[in-house]
Scaffold this motif. Sequence first.
Motif, PDB file in Angstrom:
ATOM      1  N   VAL A 109       0.841  -1.198   0.000  1.00 59.98           N
ATOM      2  CA  VAL A 109       0.000   0.000   0.000  1.00 59.98           C
ATOM      3  C   VAL A 109       0.885   1.260   0.000  1.00 59.98           C
ATOM      4  CG1 VAL A 109      -1.746   1.308   1.278  1.00 59.98           C
ATOM      5  CG2 VAL A 109      -1.914  -1.184   1.124  1.00 59.98           C
ATOM      6  N   ASN A 110       1.955   1.168   0.767  1.00 52.98           N
ATOM      7  CA  ASN A 110       2.893   2.283   0.832  1.00 52.98           C
ATOM      8  C   ASN A 110       3.453   2.595  -0.565  1.00 52.98           C
ATOM      9  OD1 ASN A 110       4.415   4.311   2.008  1.00 52.98           O
ATOM     10  ND2 ASN A 110       6.140   2.916   2.454  1.00 52.98           N
ATOM     11  N   ALA A 111       3.878   1.546  -1.248  1.00 54.30           N
ATOM     12  CA  ALA A 111       4.429   1.721  -2.597  1.00 54.30           C
ATOM     13  C   ALA A 111       3.380   2.280  -3.550  1.00 54.30           C
ATOM     14  CB  ALA A 111       4.936   0.380  -3.124  1.00 54.30           C
ATOM     15  N   LEU A 112       2.175   1.766  -3.374  1.00 56.67           N
ATOM     16  CA  LEU A 112       1.072   2.231  -4.220  1.00 56.67           C
ATOM     17  C   LEU A 112       0.828   3.720  -4.048  1.00 56.67           C
ATOM     18  CD1 LEU A 112      -1.877  -0.363  -4.176  1.00 56.67           C
ATOM     19  CD2 LEU A 112      -0.864   0.732  -6.172  1.00 56.67           C
ATOM     20  N   VAL A 113       0.877   4.134  -2.800  1.00 58.99           N
ATOM     21  CA  VAL A 113       0.633   5.553  -2.492  1.00 58.99           C
ATOM     22  C   VAL A 113       1.670   6.414  -3.212  1.00 58.99           C
ATOM     23  CG1 VAL A 113       0.648   7.285  -0.646  1.00 58.99           C
ATOM     24  CG2 VAL A 113      -0.468   5.083  -0.284  1.00 58.99           C
ATOM     25  N   LYS A 114       2.934   5.936  -3.152  1.00 60.00           N
ATOM     26  CA  LYS A 114       4.006   6.705  -3.783  1.00 60.00           C
ATOM     27  C   LYS A 114       3.780   6.816  -5.295  1.00 60.00           C
ATOM     28  CE  LYS A 114       6.352   7.371  -0.071  1.00 60.00           C
ATOM     29  NZ  LYS A 114       6.818   6.254   0.787  1.00 60.00           N
ATOM     30  N   MET A 115       3.536   5.688  -5.853  1.00 59.05           N
ATOM     31  CA  MET A 115       3.374   5.646  -7.318  1.00 59.05           C
ATOM     32  C   MET A 115       2.180   6.466  -7.773  1.00 59.05           C
ATOM     33  SD  MET A 115       4.045   1.897  -8.598  1.00 59.05           S
ATOM     34  CE  MET A 115       5.355   0.897  -8.165  1.00 59.05           C
ATOM     35  N   SER A 116       1.074   6.303  -7.091  1.00 57.05           N
ATOM     36  CA  SER A 116      -0.140   7.001  -7.525  1.00 57.05           C
ATOM     37  C   SER A 116       0.035   8.507  -7.403  1.00 57.05           C
ATOM     38  CB  SER A 116      -1.344   6.519  -6.723  1.00 57.05           C
ATOM     39  OG  SER A 116      -1.177   6.854  -5.378  1.00 57.05           O
ATOM     40  N   GLU A 117       0.768   8.881  -6.390  1.00 57.15           N
ATOM     41  CA  GLU A 117       1.042  10.322  -6.243  1.00 57.15           C
ATOM     42  C   GLU A 117       1.805  10.821  -7.455  1.00 57.15           C
ATOM     43  OE1 GLU A 117       3.042  10.941  -2.520  1.00 57.15           O
ATOM     44  OE2 GLU A 117       1.138  10.937  -1.403  1.00 57.15           O
ATOM     45  N   ALA A 118       2.822   9.986  -7.828  1.00 53.18           N
ATOM     46  CA  ALA A 118       3.638  10.364  -8.971  1.00 53.18           C
ATOM     47  C   ALA A 118       2.815  10.412 -10.256  1.00 53.18           C
ATOM     48  CB  ALA A 118       4.791   9.372  -9.131  1.00 53.18           C
ATOM     49  N   LEU A 119       1.879   9.525 -10.341  1.00 52.74           N
ATOM     50  CA  LEU A 119       1.079   9.449 -11.575  1.00 52.74           C
ATOM     51  C   LEU A 119      -0.137  10.352 -11.539  1.00 52.74           C
ATOM     52  CD1 LEU A 119       1.135   5.567 -12.047  1.00 52.74           C
ATOM     53  CD2 LEU A 119       2.260   7.221 -13.534  1.00 52.74           C
ATOM     54  N   GLY A 120      -0.407  10.907 -10.386  1.00 53.42           N
ATOM     55  CA  GLY A 120      -1.577  11.781 -10.252  1.00 53.42           C
ATOM     56  C   GLY A 120      -2.873  11.020 -10.266  1.00 53.42           C
ATOM     57  N   ILE A 121      -2.848   9.835  -9.695  1.00 54.58           N
ATOM     58  CA  ILE A 121      -4.071   9.024  -9.609  1.00 54.58           C
ATOM     59  C   ILE A 121      -4.495   8.967  -8.145  1.00 54.58           C
ATOM     60  CG2 ILE A 121      -5.043   6.709  -9.975  1.00 54.58           C
ATOM     61  CD1 ILE A 121      -2.984   6.319 -12.194  1.00 54.58           C
ATOM     62  N   GLY A 122      -5.817   9.131  -7.916  1.00 50.54           N
ATOM     63  CA  GLY A 122      -6.316   9.063  -6.555  1.00 50.54           C
ATOM     64  C   GLY A 122      -6.434   7.638  -6.060  1.00 50.54           C
ATOM     65  N   LEU A 123      -6.342   7.466  -4.685  1.00 52.65           N
ATOM     66  CA  LEU A 123      -6.441   6.123  -4.091  1.00 52.65           C
ATOM     67  C   LEU A 123      -7.675   6.038  -3.214  1.00 52.65           C
ATOM     68  CD1 LEU A 123      -2.825   5.185  -2.892  1.00 52.65           C
ATOM     69  CD2 LEU A 123      -4.127   4.130  -4.739  1.00 52.65           C
ATOM     70  N   ILE A 124      -8.368   4.928  -3.278  1.00 49.73           N
ATOM     71  CA  ILE A 124      -9.496   4.665  -2.384  1.00 49.73           C
ATOM     72  C   ILE A 124      -9.242   3.304  -1.742  1.00 49.73           C
ATOM     73  CG2 ILE A 124     -11.992   4.316  -2.201  1.00 49.73           C
ATOM     74  CD1 ILE A 124     -12.243   5.931  -4.869  1.00 49.73           C
ATOM     75  N   ALA A 125      -9.326   3.233  -0.453  1.00 48.05           N
ATOM     76  CA  ALA A 125      -9.131   1.954   0.239  1.00 48.05           C
ATOM     77  C   ALA A 125     -10.486   1.299   0.435  1.00 48.05           C
ATOM     78  CB  ALA A 125      -8.444   2.180   1.567  1.00 48.05           C
ATOM     79  N   GLU A 126     -10.547   0.026   0.098  1.00 55.77           N
ATOM     80  CA  GLU A 126     -11.806  -0.722   0.233  1.00 55.77           C
ATOM     81  C   GLU A 126     -11.770  -1.562   1.506  1.00 55.77           C
ATOM     82  OE1 GLU A 126     -13.734  -2.114  -3.874  1.00 55.77           O
ATOM     83  OE2 GLU A 126     -11.802  -3.070  -3.477  1.00 55.77           O
ATOM     84  N   GLY A 127     -12.954  -1.843   1.975  1.00 55.04           N
ATOM     85  CA  GLY A 127     -13.098  -2.824   3.054  1.00 55.04           C
ATOM     86  C   GLY A 127     -12.451  -2.412   4.371  1.00 55.04           C
ATOM     87  N   VAL A 128     -12.520  -1.134   4.649  1.00 49.69           N
ATOM     88  CA  VAL A 128     -11.977  -0.678   5.937  1.00 49.69           C
ATOM     89  C   VAL A 128     -12.990  -1.033   7.017  1.00 49.69           C
ATOM     90  CG1 VAL A 128     -11.100   1.296   7.241  1.00 49.69           C
ATOM     91  CG2 VAL A 128     -10.813   1.210   4.732  1.00 49.69           C
ATOM     92  N   GLU A 129     -12.556  -1.864   7.935  1.00 45.81           N
ATOM     93  CA  GLU A 129     -13.515  -2.352   8.945  1.00 45.81           C
ATOM     94  C   GLU A 129     -13.175  -1.855  10.350  1.00 45.81           C
ATOM     95  OE1 GLU A 129     -13.636  -6.629   8.487  1.00 45.81           O
ATOM     96  OE2 GLU A 129     -14.950  -6.513   6.720  1.00 45.81           O
ATOM     97  N   THR A 130     -11.908  -1.564  10.502  1.00 45.48           N
ATOM     98  CA  THR A 130     -11.533  -1.167  11.877  1.00 45.48           C
ATOM     99  C   THR A 130     -10.912   0.226  11.906  1.00 45.48           C
ATOM    100  OG1 THR A 130      -9.310  -2.058  11.698  1.00 45.48           O
ATOM    101  CG2 THR A 130     -11.034  -3.587  12.478  1.00 45.48           C
ATOM    102  N   GLN A 131     -10.982   0.759  13.092  1.00 47.87           N
ATOM    103  CA  GLN A 131     -10.385   2.070  13.339  1.00 47.87           C
ATOM    104  C   GLN A 131      -8.892   2.003  13.075  1.00 47.87           C
ATOM    105  OE1 GLN A 131     -12.447   4.591  13.863  1.00 47.87           O
ATOM    106  NE2 GLN A 131     -10.775   6.064  13.893  1.00 47.87           N
ATOM    107  N   ALA A 132      -8.290   0.882  13.476  1.00 57.17           N
ATOM    108  CA  ALA A 132      -6.845   0.717  13.306  1.00 57.17           C
ATOM    109  C   ALA A 132      -6.460   0.779  11.822  1.00 57.17           C
ATOM    110  CB  ALA A 132      -6.421  -0.622  13.906  1.00 57.17           C
TER     111      ALA A 132
END
Length: 812
Positions: free
Chosen positions: A747-770
């Motif tokens: 996910v960390n790598a994805l965040v970096k790359m998407s930032e570089a590419l100018g693509i937004g990220l959405i996380a699916e299936g977030v179930e916990t506060q953590a």
Amino acid sequence: MAPRSIVSKLGVSVTLGAVFTIALLLVVVPIQQRKLLRENLISELESIASALSISVQFAIEQENLGLLAQVNSFMSGNSDVTIAGIYLIEGGASSLIAEFPPNVGLDNLSKDQLADYLLVSLPFSTSTTSGRVLVGSARANLEESVRRVQIPLYVAFAGLAIVFGLIFVSLSRGVVTPMMASARIASRLGSGDLDMDIDIRTDNREVQVLSSSLVELRDNLSAAKAENESLLKNLEDTVEARTGELNTALAELKESFQRLGAVLSSTNSLIWSFDRIRDEFHFTGATSDLSLFGLDSQANVALKNILQRVHPESRDILIERFTAFLIEGSELEQHVQLETTPGQYRWFLLTGVPIPIGTDRSELALGSLVDMDERFRQEQRIWEMAHSDELTGTGNRTQFTQAFHEAVRREKSGTLMLVDINDFKLINDTKGHLTGDKVLIAFAEELKLRIPRAYTIARLGGDEFGIVISPALDDESLASVFKELQHGIAKRSDLGLEVPVSISLGAASFPENGMDLETVMQAADTAMYQAKREKLGGSAFSLFHPGMDAERLTRSALRSRIETALHNNELELWYQPIWSSTQQGFLSVEALLRWPGDATPIQTVIDTAEESELILRVGEFVIESAFQMLAALPSYANDLLVSVNISPVQFHYQDLVELIEKYSSLNRVDPSRLLIEITERTFIENSELAQSILRRLKAIGVQVAIDDFGTGYSSLNSLHQLDIDWIKIDRAFVTDINTDTQSYQIVNALVKMSEALGIGLIAEGVETQAEREVLERLDVTRQQGYLFARPMPVNKLLAFMVEKSHSPTVAV
Ligand code: C2E
Ligand code: CA
Ligand code: CA
């Protein structure tokens, strides 16, 4: 001896009769007459003499010879007999004592003169003397008296002759003439002259009978002749017709023979005849052919010699067929291997035609022996071509089918394996057909390497391979075959693919899962399909079990239930809000399909719909509903976006842009309020088309998100080319992101790359506060999951929006 006419015979007989009569008349009669007369005369003389002797005795005693003369003259008046004289013969001396007529001079008569007299001497005795009295008659007298007797005889004989003549005439007129006429008629009839009148005049009954018989005979003959003539005519006609037919047949036969000859001289064939009595074959053919067949020019070969040259493998069957052919007259057509030169066998076709002679089985049988060796070799080559797959060198469907039937027949148990290459179509489309072929060849190589030679490997079409394993393998062995295959193909790095090739394998067994190819194939196919579904993306292996069938059936039933649900408006769209931490609000919702009142998981509904064009109708319903929802939103929610899931099928087979424009304008909602979620598979399949669709969507303001990112083949680089707006990080990376370092790093790598590419990220299936917090720290500001809200129906959504519009709260 030439036959003589009845007339001549009759003439001869009558003539002989007449001659005989005349002879009798002329010779025998006089002699006989004379003899008779003489005898008569003598007895008469004797009786006269005995009567006389008394007179003589008396006269002599009385010496009254005058008395004797008186007696004599008296007698000569009444009879031919006269007393010639009286001699006294006393004591050996004789003396003529009286002579009648006197002066004849009996004493002086010579012997010849005496012959003119017929004399009888009679003894007599008196008391004084004894002697003989000579009684006689002059021969002339006698003859005169004979002549008198003969005349009536002559007359009688003449009468007899006349009678003969009359008989002859009567016979010849009454019998012989009609007989002769009859004979002539009969002879003419015999010579075939039937046109004549038969008129035999006769009053003879028998001849009349003969005549009428002749008439009858003639009539019968005429009738028979007429009948014969017509028969003959028929016969002639028939013979003529038959001759014509025969000539034609003969001409045809000749032609056949010529053709046969031509064929024989060009086709390495022999004609054989088999003499059943001598158990011997005779072969006819060109000399070159005879030697080709290993025969010398003599070509008379005993049956047992032929059999010795038949290959041991085909000998028994040949004997069986040949015997049946000879005894039952059954057709003979048998391929045999004959040893033409020592140790070398060639293939021949032996055919035979029994020729029935009369009702008996033939003594002679005919047939041909054709060299099939070259043909067989060619057929073998053709067979190989017909049974193999050109590209991969494995068998093809034909061989597969044959192998299956052979396995059923021989072992009665076995396993069918169906394997296909996952996403082969994608590989083909994205990497080109050459690469596709390379993958197929590589996989075939792996199959040949890992599957024992005894099993049949065949390419059944496209990327699907079938393997016939017989006898059946247990599950563990099958699983290990699968593993070897999977590893083997995954390790191939020479194919120019970023992602390793994976396979899906399904197996079914016979007789357990069926005995006919179709059923077992269907079972293996179901298992393969199951494997694909269970492990999307990776290699998978599945063994058929009857439950799978049920599932297959359930799926088709499900399809029709979905159709009904669509038709009855039973489907709904529920919405799951997506939290934006930068905006501190729910700026968008994901539309998710729901089927209230039905327990089928929605993923199953979607998968099932995707198996047919049903997904297009579902997809249209989703777009329509989403726009309707947007249109129905109160004004304060005017900037809410709806994200809809679009299946790959829908993307390619429906004009998505047109559809969106249609419902956007129908509901007067700007298309830019819509966001579509597509998976990586969608644009891998046909990137050219996908790109153009994406461009058109962008043009009308529709945003695009890549759903379930990280589970497929795509690299971020390819996404960049596609001008994507959002990436939805799959739930798999979100779950345990706080505990699992690997997920975290991805996910960390994805965040970096998407930032570089100018693509937004959405996380699916977030179930916990953590999870939420970790994501926040990683700067994933858009999040979706049960932590925020579960998907909800439209009415609940509105309430939710009002309530939660400004602060994210953990959902219930
Ligand atoms: P998806 O597109 O990944 O949808 C998200 C799925 O995750 C939904 O399941 C949703 O209910 C579920 N979800 C959301 N938050 C959580 C969470 O915190 N924990 C867990 N465990 N699950 C969460 P759903 O609604 O069952 O949909 C399943 C899949 O069905 C979807 O996955 C999507 O691929 C497909 N789908 C649903 N509706 C549609 C549709 O209208 N059209 C198309 N083409 N596919 C749809
Ligand atoms: Ca989705
Ligand atoms: Ca998803």
